[in-house]
Write an enzyme that holds these catalytic residues in place. Structure first.
Site, short mmCIF file in Angstrom:
data_model
loop_
_atom_site.label_atom_id
_atom_site.label_comp_id
_atom_site.label_asym_id
_atom_site.label_seq_id
_atom_site.Cartn_x
_atom_site.Cartn_y
_atom_site.Cartn_z
N GLY B 10 35.69 29.04 46.58
CA GLY B 10 36.64 28.43 45.64
C GLY B 10 37.38 27.30 46.33
O GLY B 10 36.85 26.65 47.22
N LYS B 200 54.00 38.38 49.65
CA LYS B 200 54.23 37.67 50.91
C LYS B 200 55.39 38.28 51.70
O LYS B 200 55.30 38.42 52.92
CB LYS B 200 54.47 36.18 50.63
CG LYS B 200 53.19 35.50 50.14
CD LYS B 200 53.49 34.12 49.57
CE LYS B 200 52.22 33.41 49.13
NZ LYS B 200 52.55 32.19 48.33
#
EC number: 1.1.1.3
Lengths: 414, 414
Positions: B10, B200
């Site tokens: 991708g 994250k």
């Protein structure tokens, strides 16, 4: 058990001992081996410390002790630090230093000697105190071309400028306060004349561009000429004055490098770096702009960077990492600064506004005047871009036409 | 010649190929060995690329090829990424990933498997895109206790907030613009609901505190409820609204962790982080505050972080680094969020000012009201500090006294 020697027991050296003994277990786990500090080299006596028995005054004990695998150099200065460090490397010991003067003057040589002896010379603490910058910059280089570096590299001058900007304190008063707080030395020249920032940008530029940049090559201006009037004009323009060390890769293969006060716009990441904090902006072709920010000095931040390097040196034993750059004995990595392109803030005084504006427009083209409150016989303006050589000629011509130049500061776009 | 496989072609995957072939010589020099990409795994066809012959559709070719020493996982998602990565590690191949969902959900397990097989699992690109953060944080830990981490961890939401703050654009319009520019997905939930930032902060907290923090444990609020009125009150207060992910070590041994919009003062290093940029503030006991700033996403920044990890994985072959943390199957690393201490911006509407102020003072004590121009039937104020539990009770009580709460945002002090 791996043995370490620490050379120098000043502020940073005593911090290294403190951080080492506080974090010893975690360090040993990370390094994969037990370790201890065997010697602390200092000419002074330090009785009453838990490690007073480790003090020695004779460097030869370190150089000739095969048990010592890693040496920490936190003495500062070039002599005898350089000869000691070189002998340790030649004796197969890795060296960790916080000594920016040493790395800026002798980095290429010491890195070569380390490589020849399959040991390492690490210096994370030499720039930015506790901010991780050397190692991330080195890692960045794997997949990036670094095009430019710019930083607020000296906490003392940044403290003084912050006091001038935020509190309207004069340079002299702010310097006196910095001295009182222990941020500035009795002789503040290394800080306020820009020499300290110069050494640090030399280290960063050498690493980023692969060839040693010597402090003598880098045009360096300090902050002693700055006035509160400059600060006020900067505010009117929409920015602040910072002492910026910067280096840029040029298409010619040379490097543009300079340390000087500069106007940076309020939306720059460097504009909001206040007090004794440092920040380094790294511009990579893949990462874009990356900024590292933190306390650039101080006992524990610097010591923690040294100690992290010690662990890395222990882990990398028997192999020399790829951290190095080429020497350049000709000292011509940096382009002569008169060829740099520059945009300038210029402050002038005048008797006759119309005459002054005519001279300015003749010499600099259309400019946007800046005013400060309560002043009727002076103004400032921001020039377009030209070389430093042309800029000097134009400023000389302005003076020759009877328009005194009261101040000038470069304008940077970070 | 060392062989690499890339799983996923991708945006990031194609960037990895681009950065690898552009910097191959430098990477080989740093890694100390020649290397090449042997396979690119993707179910789609990509004819006409210089490396079209490398594409495969069968993962087993990678798993069973002993020549492959390093595998790059840039497929995203948990399935099949998790099983593929685990099998690679078990087969003695190091794995580098940019997949934050994978690391946040399975990091502890994959790090353990890597360690058991003397290989490495690296994920620098999973947080902060091209900003070096995982490795510097890990290095910081050698000589520091990390007490707190707070960051702007999602570029899409920060872009939207910047448009609201700087240009007075509504949330809906700013989201539409972000989608048009390719910063936001058609389905923007992962960004605007805070899930991406949550993953994250989980990764950073796990690394900093040594125990896995699972996304399910972290109270997460997005930015969909924010209005331009909130932005205006924040300005009146002297700050801006940012989506902040944060984690803090508590004396109890637990961790306080949350993702939510927050008011931060204009002098915070996080306040000036605009557009798609990210910043992570790390508070260490020796270093003090260190901030890492840069582009948090994008093809080349992320790919450059992946590629730097590949070189590190090659250099660290046959040994597992100390990068790891403990698992916590009970999922109770994080303190229940009702026990967190909080200070809140509260926006209310009223019919009768005196009655409203009486209710506010009864419930919250003395507060400083905030006003915005042109509004006569509403106000805002900043509370003192109490627990989230007490805060909820007081806000409920305010509503019960006929004072509608139009908005509330936590106030943070970074």
């Amino acid at each position: 058990m791996l043995k370490i020697a620490v050379m120098g027991h000043g502020v940073v050296g005593s911090g290294v001992l403190e951080v080492f003994y506080k974090n010893r277990a975690a360090m040993e786990r990370k390094a994969g081996t037990e370790m201890d500090i065997k010697y602390v080299l200092d000419l002074r006596d330090f009785p009453g410390l838990p490690y007073s028995d480790k003090f020695i005054k004779d460097f030869e004990l370190i150089a000739n002790d095969p048990e010592i695998r890693v040496v920490v150099e936190v003495m500062g200065g070039l002599d005898p630090a350089f000869s000691y460090v070189k002998r340790c490397l030649e004796a197969g010991k890795s060296v960790v230093t916080s000594n920016k003067e040493l790395v800026a003057a002798k980095g290429a040589e010491l890195l070569r000697v380390a490589n020849e002896h399959d040991v390492n010379f690490f210096f994370e603490a030499s720039v930015g105190g506790g901010i991780p910058i050397i190692r991330p910059l080195h890692a960045c280089l794997v997949a990036n071309q670094i095009d430019e570096i710019a930083g607020i590299l000296n906490g003392t001058t940044n403290f003084i400028l912050t006091k001038m900007i935020r509190e309207g304190m004069s340079f002299d008063d702010a310097l006196a306060l910095a001295q009182q707080l222990g941020y500035a030395e009795r002789n503040p020249a290394a800080d306020v004349e820009g020499f300290d920032a110069c050494r640090k940008i030399c280290i960063l530029a050498s690493l980023a561009f692969g060839r040693h940049v010597y402090p003598e090559e880098v045009h360096t201006e300090g902050i002693t000429q700055l006035t509160l009037e400059d600060v006020e004009y900067a505010r009117a323009w929409g920015g602040v004055i910072k002492l910026i060390g910067r280096a840029k890769r040029l298409p010619s293969g040379k490097v543009e490098a300079m340390v000087s006060p500069a106007l940076v716009g309020n939306d720059s990441q460097l504009a909001s770096v206040d007090d004794v904090f440092n920040a380094v902006l790294v511009r990579g072709d893949a990462t874009g702009d990356v900024v590292f920010y933190g306390k650039g000095a101080g006992k524990l931040p610097t010591a923690s960077a040294v100690v992290a390097d010690v662990v890395d040196a222990v882990k990398a034993q028997h192999s020399s990492t790829s951290l190095r750059w080429e020497d350049n004995p000709a000292h011509d990595t940096v382009q002569g600064y008169f060829d740099n392109e520059v945009r300038m803030y210029v402050r002038i005084s005048y008797d006759n506004f119309d005459k002054a504006m005519r001279a300015v427009v003749d010499l600099f083209g259309g400019v946007k005047p800046l005013y400060r409150s309560g002043s009727e016989d002076e103004m400032a303006f921001i020039t377009g871009v030209c070389t430093e050589r042309e800029m000097t000629q134009r400023l000389d011509a302005l003076a020759a036409r009877g328009i005194p130049v009261l101040g000038k500061i470069r304008v940077l776009d970070y």
